[in-house]
Design an enzyme around this catalytic site. Sequence first.
Site, PDB file in Angstrom:
ATOM      1  N   GLY A  35       0.709  -1.650   0.081  1.00 51.28           N
ATOM      2  CA  GLY A  35       0.055   0.157   0.007  1.00 51.28           C
ATOM      3  C   GLY A  35       0.774   1.238  -0.090  1.00 51.28           C
ATOM      4  CG  HIS A  41       3.703   1.029  -5.422  1.00 49.60           C
ATOM      5  ND1 HIS A  41       3.954   1.798  -4.717  1.00 49.60           N
ATOM      6  CD2 HIS A  41       4.083  -0.594  -4.559  1.00 49.60           C
ATOM      7  CE1 HIS A  41       4.349   1.919  -3.260  1.00 49.60           C
ATOM      8  NE2 HIS A  41       4.902   0.152  -3.858  1.00 49.60           N
TER       9      HIS A  41
END
Length: 291
Positions: A35, A41
């Site tokens: 996360g 990402h």
Amino acid sequence: MGDTIKIIRTVADLRRQTAKWRGAGKSIALVPTMGALHSGHVSLVKLAKKKADRVVVSIFVNPTQFAAGDDLSRYPRDEAGDVATLASLDADVVWAPSVDDMYPAGFSTSVTAGSAAAELEGACRPGHFGGVATVCCKLFSQVTPDYAIFGEKDFQQLVVLRQMVRDLNLPLTLVAAPTKREKDGLALSSRNRYLSADERAIAPALYGVISELAADVGAGADIPAGIVNARRKLLHAGFAKVDYVDVRDAETLEAPSKTVQGSTQPLRVLAAVWLGTTRLIDNVAVVAKKA
Ligand code: PAF
């Protein structure tokens, strides 16, 4: 672009979803994350979408890869923000199990990471790669992906996981994505947000110093002398501590011979440094200059 995304929190629901996809002949890519997603990402998710018909992004801050005294409790968490980012990228599923689902009472089996895990990060963070290998093995068996996408920023992690996939005959292909950097060269990392303004100004020197070392080694310089020089430069730039700066074989992470002149061995420079209470890692490829 989608504005909603399915969040799955139990293994049973995940299996139902992947069975539907498999029944329809769809391939699956997994992007494992903890996360606090950033543009690094995002690039992994974009690559996953090119590789497979369906993309699962796991969000799980894995406690077993943090040693006592590591930054588990202050590791950034922003599930709502992450979910919004992934929806905007048209990923298909967020796999967000709880710690109790991942490690239920009585959990007692784990993967021992192989030889590539022994040094560098492995020496500085005992147990770290065992935790990474175990959780990735579980993620692979939960999601059953055809592809799993990892950033080269965590280069040793990539090598350790390649070794695991090979050694355990896991039926998936690992795909490496290049490190995303700020304009000044600093590798994107969830931990960059901890840097003060002064530390942030020093941080890009990490990339600068390891790039210089890679260029020198590629040009045939003596490797041990180059490493000593790079360590000195890092401390001079203002890093409080250098955990390691080293040159290793890019496939095995073993130490190479003293120079690369005339050799085709793929090498990587890897380093870990501290700025205050924040630890930064980075790595670059050595490109051997033709004689
Ligand atoms: O690179 C990471 O974020 C983690 O180590 C991973 C691969 C998601 C395992 O927890």
